[in-house]
Every structure is written in structure tokens, then in C-alpha cells.
Design a protein around this motif. Structure first.
Motif, PDB file in Angstrom:
ATOM      1  N   ARG B 162      20.254  40.926  -8.239  1.00  0.00           N
ATOM      2  CA  ARG B 162      20.192  39.466  -8.125  1.00  0.00           C
ATOM      3  C   ARG B 162      21.458  38.933  -7.451  1.00  0.00           C
ATOM      4  NH1 ARG B 162      15.982  36.301  -8.234  1.00  0.00           N
ATOM      5  NH2 ARG B 162      15.370  36.348 -10.400  1.00  0.00           N
ATOM      6  N   ALA B 244      14.045  32.633  -0.921  1.00  0.00           N
ATOM      7  CA  ALA B 244      13.542  33.945  -1.327  1.00  0.00           C
ATOM      8  C   ALA B 244      14.004  34.318  -2.740  1.00  0.00           C
ATOM      9  CB  ALA B 244      13.987  35.014  -0.329  1.00  0.00           C
ATOM     10  N   VAL B 247      11.109  31.996  -4.639  1.00  0.00           N
ATOM     11  CA  VAL B 247       9.693  31.925  -4.247  1.00  0.00           C
ATOM     12  C   VAL B 247       9.259  33.267  -3.656  1.00  0.00           C
ATOM     13  CG1 VAL B 247       8.003  30.681  -2.831  1.00  0.00           C
ATOM     14  CG2 VAL B 247      10.031  29.486  -3.711  1.00  0.00           C
ATOM     15  N   ARG B 248       8.233  33.842  -4.268  1.00  0.00           N
ATOM     16  CA  ARG B 248       7.778  35.159  -3.837  1.00  0.00           C
ATOM     17  C   ARG B 248       7.315  35.152  -2.370  1.00  0.00           C
ATOM     18  NH1 ARG B 248       4.913  39.808  -6.376  1.00  0.00           N
ATOM     19  NH2 ARG B 248       5.449  38.959  -8.391  1.00  0.00           N
ATOM     20  N   ALA B 249       6.626  34.079  -1.978  1.00  0.00           N
ATOM     21  CA  ALA B 249       6.116  34.001  -0.594  1.00  0.00           C
ATOM     22  C   ALA B 249       7.267  34.057   0.413  1.00  0.00           C
ATOM     23  CB  ALA B 249       5.308  32.729  -0.403  1.00  0.00           C
ATOM     24  N   ARG B 251      10.062  35.564  -0.077  1.00  0.00           N
ATOM     25  CA  ARG B 251      10.570  36.942  -0.094  1.00  0.00           C
ATOM     26  C   ARG B 251       9.792  37.798   0.910  1.00  0.00           C
ATOM     27  NH1 ARG B 251      10.435  38.025  -6.055  1.00  0.00           N
ATOM     28  NH2 ARG B 251      11.164  35.873  -6.018  1.00  0.00           N
ATOM     29  N   TRP B 252       8.502  37.515   1.032  1.00  0.00           N
ATOM     30  CA  TRP B 252       7.647  38.318   1.910  1.00  0.00           C
ATOM     31  C   TRP B 252       7.645  37.832   3.349  1.00  0.00           C
ATOM     32  CZ3 TRP B 252       5.712  42.930   0.778  1.00  0.00           C
ATOM     33  CH2 TRP B 252       5.662  43.290  -0.580  1.00  0.00           C
ATOM     34  N   TRP B 283      16.643  43.889  -2.297  1.00  0.00           N
ATOM     35  CA  TRP B 283      15.478  43.011  -2.468  1.00  0.00           C
ATOM     36  C   TRP B 283      14.260  43.789  -2.968  1.00  0.00           C
ATOM     37  CZ3 TRP B 283      15.368  37.964  -2.752  1.00  0.00           C
ATOM     38  CH2 TRP B 283      16.256  37.191  -2.028  1.00  0.00           C
ATOM     39  N   SER B 288       8.191  49.517  -8.526  1.00  0.00           N
ATOM     40  CA  SER B 288       6.845  48.970  -8.286  1.00  0.00           C
ATOM     41  C   SER B 288       6.257  49.582  -7.025  1.00  0.00           C
ATOM     42  CB  SER B 288       6.887  47.457  -8.091  1.00  0.00           C
ATOM     43  OG  SER B 288       7.748  46.884  -8.981  1.00  0.00           O
TER      44      SER B 288
END
Lengths: 165, 295
Positions: B162, B244, B247-249, B251-252, B283, B288
Motif C-alpha cells: 500500500r 487506482a 477504485v478497482r477500475a 487500477r485496471w 500493485w 490471486s
């Protein structure tokens, strides 16, 4: 490995201390708009400049003829990049006859020659060493890459150890 | 109270120890390659008038040492990157890498050529405080042999990534705001600056390296407005990068765009932001990714 419940209060404050050191230091650098390594406001390419480029450049005349531009061949070690040369010789302050330039050119030549003799670079022996100011108008066709406008700032003639202009 | 809880959750989200360990391995191994490519010890023999050390070294009167001493320091510094990568005395190794970077990168003209390597100081500092060697490391193997069991909260493995991501967010956001501060908004992105940057690396050195491939010049020959278009994308990516973190979006989208811009800068302008690019491994939720591949 067995995960335990929560990080201790003391440990959390150690982490917050690190956050303050890293982000706080950088934030201060940003607010005061001052670089203090390793903190920086990251101002790279932030100014809007004209389509021109100006720099100081070292140019050598080899004994065998022709000329060489000191780029990243490692003639003055791999750490002395053309940007370091530009800054070291005074960047846009450098003028013909400026105090210390002849001395700096002599030192540079001696360093060049020492590395060459020690086999640390594949540089050719030089007849003369010049400091020029190069100035380009940048063109998308890159047609003038090797033909900058040049102003001679200083020269060094190693053969008779006499700085000349 | 609600803010304090959210603040706490932001910094101390639980993560798996393996995630941090993989970041440690990748960052240290990548940094080793960067370190090997830069013979910083050569500064020891360069004429003094060319020396451009960090201001703090000058202020504290810390000299640029001789080549032999610098070579020794470089050897220890690079060695610590190896031991950090394999996780042997991980935290001590990270501390040595951090201090080594502070001095060695600090004598390497950092105030105008060092923005690509600030991650080489801050990321090892974060690893030195973290428990990055708890798994996938020689330290873990030695502990297992001694029969020791580690029992740490999973929050311990979340905050380092983080903090690295928050640092990266600062880097890009500050770069975006600096352009507004120096030139104005939207003046910078509409100016000739990006066009200039796409060309200058072919003429001379805008940093340590020259442009690798004249793709920028070719783009400008096809369409003169390419510079402005790339300027708009760059500044928006910089300003939006901190999203990022939340917000996950973003990040992508924003993070990969920013990485692509950094690669583009290396190819078309010259500056190689290697360690900043490398820090992006923090990041990635590596465990996962592994689980998704196994499914």
C-alpha cells in the motif's frame, strides 16, 4: 504460518512514522518546489519550451583526422553523460573567455588521456579538444541531426599544452 | 471515528505473506540488474568540477570517495540486493540497499538525473521495516529448521505494498501538478512540449540515454497533432493515477496506461524509469493471480 489477530499499537505507529518520512518528505518537497534527494516534486518536462534544443558539447579532433562528439562512448567514464558535461561546464552560463573553462578543458583532456592509456576506453588520441555550444531547431524529419549551429566556447591544444581560443 | 477506521483499513488491509515475498524477490532482482548496469564507482576518478552530488551530501560535507572505496561499497550494495532477493537477513539486506542507494545514487547527479531511481531508496526502506522475509526466503527455511513458528497478523503483509503504491501515486500526481504549476492547465498539454520531447532524444541527450527508435518523429510526420494527443493522455494519466488506490477500475486502466507511457518515454525520448516501472510489481495481488491460473 498462523495469522494472529491485530498489529500492535506500537507497530502501527512505526508504520505511520515511515509513511510520514516517505510521503511527508515528498509532500514538503512538492510544496516548497525544491528537490532534496531523494525527495522531489518531479518537475520533469513541466515547462512548455520552443522546438529548439541547446547544449554544451565536447568535440575532439583525433590525430588521424575527422572529429568525435563526446556522447555515451565512455571516453570520460560511463557516468559522465553529455548532460553532466553540459552542467559541469556551466550550461547556458558558459561564454568564450569565461574564468576556469580552459582549466576544466585541460583537466578533461588529461582524464581522457589517462583512461585511454590505461586501456579503460577505446578512445583515439586527440590533437585538439573543443567545447562548443550546439543549437538545433528540432524537425520531425530529423534531417539536421548532425548539423547543429555551433558556437566555439573554448579549445585546448594538448601538443604544446597551450589553451587557445 | 469513521474516518479513523477508514484510514486504518486503508493502510492495514490484510494480504498474504507470499504477495509481499514475491514483490521483494522481483524488486530486488530487477534492482540488481539496474545496479550492475551502472558503474557508479567511476565517479571516484572523474575530475571534481564534473561532480554533481546531491545537495544533502554537499551540505553535510560527505565527500565522493575514491574509486576503490566506492567499488567496495558497490559490492556490498549489490550483494545486499542478492541477499534481499533470496531472503537471507532480509530486513538487514533491505536497510543496506536503502542506505547504499541513498549515497551511491546520491553521488550520481541525482538532482537532475535521479528521478528514475528514487524508488531505489524508498522501496528498500519500506521492505526494511516490513516482514518481507517471512516466506519464500532463506530466513523462513532457517526458522523452519529451528522449529520456530511465525505468528503475525496478515495486516503486516498489506501495508508495505500500500505504501509503495501510495508513493507511486505521489510521483505521478506530483509530475502532473508540476506541469500545471509551471505552465498552466490546459496550456501544458496543448503546447509543443510533448512534440519537443518526442524529437529531442534523437538530437541529443534529454537524460542519460537517447531515444531508442524514431517512432515519435514518425508519428509527428504522419500527424503534427500527435504530440498534443500524447500530452493530453500523459497528463490525464498522471493526474488520475492516485484513483487506482481507491477504485478497482482505475487500477485496471490508469496503471497499465501509465506503464505504457513510461515504456513509450524510454523508446521515444530516452529516460528509462526502470525502478519506477519495477515498483509496479507491488500493485499485483500475486497469490490471486496464482489461484486464477490454477483454476
Amino acid at each position: 504460518m498462523l495469522p494472529s489477530a491485530r498489529m500492535s499499537f506500537r507497530r502501527r505507529w512505526v508504520v505511520y512514522g515511515l509513511v510520514a518520512l516517505i510521503l511527508g518528505g515528498n509532500l514538503a518537497s512538492f510544496i516548497f518546489n525544491e528537490q532534496l534527494w531523494p525527495y522531489s516534486p518531479y518537475p520533469m518536462f513541466a515547462r512548455a519550451r520552443e522546438l529548439t534544443f541547446e547544449t554544451l558539447a565536447l568535440v575532439g579532433e583525433p590525430v588521424d583526422g575527422g572529429e568525435i562528439w563526446f556522447e555515451s562512448q565512455g571516453y570520460l567514464s560511463h557516468q559522465v553523460s553529455p548532460m553532466v558535461i553540459n552542467n559541469g561546464f556551466g550550461s547556458n552560463r558558459a561564454r568564450p573567455g569565461m574564468n576556469g573553462l580552459d582549466e576544466h578543458l585541460r583537466e578533461t583532456y588529461e582524464f581522457y588521456e589517462r583512461r585511454r592509456r590505461q586501456g579503460l576506453s577505446s578512445a583515439p588520441p586527440l590533437r585538439r579538444l573543443h567545447l562548443y555550444r550546439f543549437n538545433w531547431t528540432l524537425r520531425p524529419d530529423l534531417a539536421n541531426l548532425r548539423t547543429p549551429r555551433r558556437t566555439l566556447i573554448a579549445s585546448y591544444y594538448p601538443s604544446d599544452d597551450r589553451p587557445a581560443q | 471515528m469513521r474516518f479513523a477506521a477508514a484510514w486504518d483499513r486503508f493502510w492495514f488491509a490484510p494480504r498474504r505473506a507470499e504477495d509481499l515475498a514475491i514483490c521483494r524477490i522481483l524488486f530486488a532482482a530487477g534492482m540488481l540488474l539496474v545496479g550492475l548496469s551502472r558503474p557508479i564507482h567511476e565517479w571516484g576518478e572523474v575530475p571534481a568540477f564534473l561532480h554533481q552530488p546531491a545537495d544533502f551530501l554537499r551540505l553535510l560535507g560527505i565527500p565522493i570517495l575514491g574509486t576503490g572505496v566506492l567499488q567496495g561499497m558497490e559490492f556490498v550494495w549489490l550483494g545486499a540486493m542478492v541477499t534481499l532477493a533470496v531472503g537471507w537477513y532480509s530486513r538487514t539486506s533491505a536497510a543496506i540497499v536503502c542506505l547504499g542507494s541513498l549515497y551511491l545514487f546520491g553521488i550520481d547527479a541525482p538532482e537532475f538525473l535521479g528521478r528514475a531511481v528514487t524508488a531505489g531508496v524508498f522501496v528498500p526502506a519500506i521492505l526494511a521495516v516490513s516482514y518481507c522475509g517471512d516466506v519464500l526466503s532463506v530466513d523462513a527455511w532457517r526458522r523452519r529448521r529451528r522449529g520456530q513458528v511465525i505468528n503475525r497478523p496478515t495486516e503486516e503483509y498489506g501495508w508495505p505494498a500500500r505504501l509503495v503504491c501510495a508513493f507511486l501515486s505521489y510521483v505521478f500526481f506530483a509530475a502532473g501538478v508540476s506541469k500545471i504549476r509551471e505552465t498552466g492547465f490546459p496550456e501544458w498539454m496543448l503546447s509543443d512540449e510533448t512534440t519537443r520531447d518526442l524529437l529531442v532524444g534523437h538530437y541529443w541527450y534529454a537524460s542519460r540515454n537517447r531515444a531508442l527508435w524514431p517512432v515519435g518523429a514518425q508519428l509527428l510526420q504522419i500527424h503534427a497533432g500527435a504530440g498534443v494527443a500524447l500530452g493530453v493522455i500523459t497528463q490525464f494519466a498522471e493526474l488520475l493515477y492516485p484513483l487506482a488506490l481507491f477504485v478497482r477500475a482505475a487500477r485496471w486502466t490508469v496503471v497499465p496506461v501509465m506503464l505504457a507511457i513510461l515504456i513509450g518515454i524510454t523508446v521515444t525520448v530516452g529516460p528509462f524509469f526502470h525502478l519506477t516501472m519495477l515498483a509496479h510489481v507491488f500493485w499485483v495481488p500475486w497469490s490471486s493471480v496464482g489461484r486464477r491460473r490454477r483454476r
